[in-house]
Design an enzyme around this catalytic site. Sequence first.
Site, PDB file in Angstrom:
ATOM      1  N   SER A 248     -23.922  23.999 -31.112  1.00  0.00           N
ATOM      2  CA  SER A 248     -22.850  25.137 -31.678  1.00  0.00           C
ATOM      3  C   SER A 248     -21.591  24.422 -32.056  1.00  0.00           C
ATOM      4  O   SER A 248     -21.034  23.567 -31.242  1.00  0.00           O
ATOM      5  CB  SER A 248     -22.960  26.186 -30.702  1.00  0.00           C
ATOM      6  OG  SER A 248     -22.006  25.777 -29.591  1.00  0.00           O
ATOM      7  N   LYS A 249     -20.768  25.356 -32.836  1.00  0.00           N
ATOM      8  CA  LYS A 249     -19.564  25.055 -33.138  1.00  0.00           C
ATOM      9  C   LYS A 249     -18.641  25.179 -31.918  1.00  0.00           C
ATOM     10  O   LYS A 249     -17.650  24.381 -31.804  1.00  0.00           O
ATOM     11  CB  LYS A 249     -19.055  26.093 -34.242  1.00  0.00           C
ATOM     12  CG  LYS A 249     -19.488  25.484 -35.440  1.00  0.00           C
ATOM     13  CD  LYS A 249     -18.653  26.527 -36.642  1.00  0.00           C
ATOM     14  CE  LYS A 249     -19.594  26.365 -37.741  1.00  0.00           C
ATOM     15  NZ  LYS A 249     -19.129  27.060 -39.033  1.00  0.00           N
ATOM     16  N   ARG A 250     -18.956  26.172 -31.089  1.00  0.00           N
ATOM     17  CA  ARG A 250     -18.265  26.389 -29.742  1.00  0.00           C
ATOM     18  C   ARG A 250     -18.136  25.180 -28.868  1.00  0.00           C
ATOM     19  O   ARG A 250     -17.232  24.963 -28.182  1.00  0.00           O
ATOM     20  CB  ARG A 250     -18.629  27.747 -29.087  1.00  0.00           C
ATOM     21  CG  ARG A 250     -17.679  28.907 -29.635  1.00  0.00           C
ATOM     22  CD  ARG A 250     -18.744  30.016 -29.106  1.00  0.00           C
ATOM     23  NE  ARG A 250     -19.666  30.490 -29.789  1.00  0.00           N
ATOM     24  CZ  ARG A 250     -20.901  30.783 -29.397  1.00  0.00           C
ATOM     25  NH1 ARG A 250     -21.096  30.563 -28.126  1.00  0.00           N
ATOM     26  NH2 ARG A 250     -21.909  30.767 -30.112  1.00  0.00           N
ATOM     27  N   HIS A 251     -19.290  24.530 -28.982  1.00  0.00           N
ATOM     28  CA  HIS A 251     -19.678  23.439 -28.004  1.00  0.00           C
ATOM     29  C   HIS A 251     -18.538  22.129 -28.532  1.00  0.00           C
ATOM     30  O   HIS A 251     -18.533  21.377 -27.629  1.00  0.00           O
ATOM     31  CB  HIS A 251     -20.900  22.990 -28.029  1.00  0.00           C
ATOM     32  CG  HIS A 251     -21.422  21.824 -27.144  1.00  0.00           C
ATOM     33  ND1 HIS A 251     -21.894  20.538 -27.626  1.00  0.00           N
ATOM     34  CD2 HIS A 251     -21.270  21.722 -25.817  1.00  0.00           C
ATOM     35  CE1 HIS A 251     -21.958  19.788 -26.652  1.00  0.00           C
ATOM     36  NE2 HIS A 251     -21.568  20.292 -25.383  1.00  0.00           N
ATOM     37  N   GLY A 252     -18.129  22.361 -29.535  1.00  0.00           N
ATOM     38  CA  GLY A 252     -17.235  21.134 -30.100  1.00  0.00           C
ATOM     39  C   GLY A 252     -18.071  19.991 -30.414  1.00  0.00           C
ATOM     40  O   GLY A 252     -19.327  19.907 -30.226  1.00  0.00           O
TER      41      GLY A 252
END
Length: 478
Positions: A248-252
């Site tokens: 995910s994008k949040r995971h970077g």
Amino acid sequence: MEVRTRFAPSPTGFMHVGNLRTCLYGYLFAKKNNGKFILRIEDTDQERYVEGAVEIIYNTLKKAGIEHDEGPDKDGGVGPYIQSERKAIYLEYAKKLVELGGAYYCFCDKERLDSLAGENGIKKYDKHCMNLTPEQVQQKLASGVPYVIRQNIPQDGVSSYNDMVFGEIAVPNADMEDGILIKSDGMPTYNFANVVDDHLMNITHVIRGMEYLSSTPKYNLMYDKFGWERPQYMHLPPIMRDATHKLSKRHGDANFEDFLEKGYLVPAIVNYIALLGWAPSDNREKMSMAELMDAFDIKGISKSGSILDEAKMKWLNSQYIKELSEDEFVALAKPFFEKSKAAGKYDYKKLAKLLIPRVEILSDIPSKIDFLEEFEGYDKELYENKKNKMDKQIAVEILEKCIPKFEQTDDYSEENLQAIISEIIEQGGYKKGQVFLTIRLALTGAQMTPGGATEMADLLGKQETVRRLKYSLEYLKG
Ligand code: GLU
């Protein structure tokens, strides 16, 4: 019929590798079939819009070597290619769909909609406004009551289609909601805009993420109502971080830019991403864009998510690094040289020669060369530790023989230094490895270095080489 695919990103920030893969597959499929690849910017969700994100889309495509045939900057006659510039078109078609019975005006306010929540909290719209007469609708519109336009989904029957990757997909109509097509601000939702645009832009194959797999029957109902030919669909499985989590994008670390920053080379990123969910029939791994274009075939697309394995990606990247010339390496590696303690102090081309076979990603560079500036002399412990075979006395002897010879010559070429060291080995009857290691340690103080004694001496230059050898000798004796 000409094959036409499209990439339809929303300008919401950096380019996630999942999006880039969707883009790449759309491009490869079009090119493989001598078709056209279209770029469309889906910016109708103003709340998610991020300043500068459109430029990121252009730059990413350009860097990745993905060339669109049509788009906001390349008119192919079916534009505009930016959704916010197509507002009037959506409204026109929504009204048409209302006339055809495939949609209706809805004037329900928030309070009424909130009251629809069932025991499970799900608020499925109850078609309340379908009961309005055409006169009532006209009256409300005339008096300016806020409205949305909703899709009118049949309450029975099943909608199905054949996905090119997932096969038969069937969804009972009763499971689908009369979703909003035009919002109260007059903007379309994705659910409507994708249908209108894909049709008007003559898209033959819709290639996109799997999150749209089960809403596609809804879209097909609209194609059918309009009397339009449905496109073919190819939904792509997700890219995973591990067996159970999506990347995910949040995971970077999941954006194209992140990989560039880590020192992956663009062709390696493109190559690796292409293999996330697809494999050529011969299972080749290292492939250029031209080879990908030639080999791309939907038969190779897998239905299950693929895990982004960074160890594998690094390995692939190292294969690309090994093909670089020293000059190319220096040009690409410059920002990483600049981050190291050795920045500006050594001949980058000489470093390139040592590093090309030894780095997997360019951000490995600082840690591989920082030792050059961290020199604090000989590692005494190495000689005091009985377990290893180094003998302190012999090391002193070797250095005492080596220093005058290294002082006398100005030729620090590999061949000459090798000859000098060979002479010391022969004359003193030492073991070869012992002499090379002693000199290399005396020069660097580091157990691991990219390259051996002669390469280190060449890199450091005569003055620094002699200074370090002397320093280490004193240190060892002391
Ligand atoms: N704008 C949509 C997204 O970024 C595009 C989906 C599609 O390709 O239809 O997810």
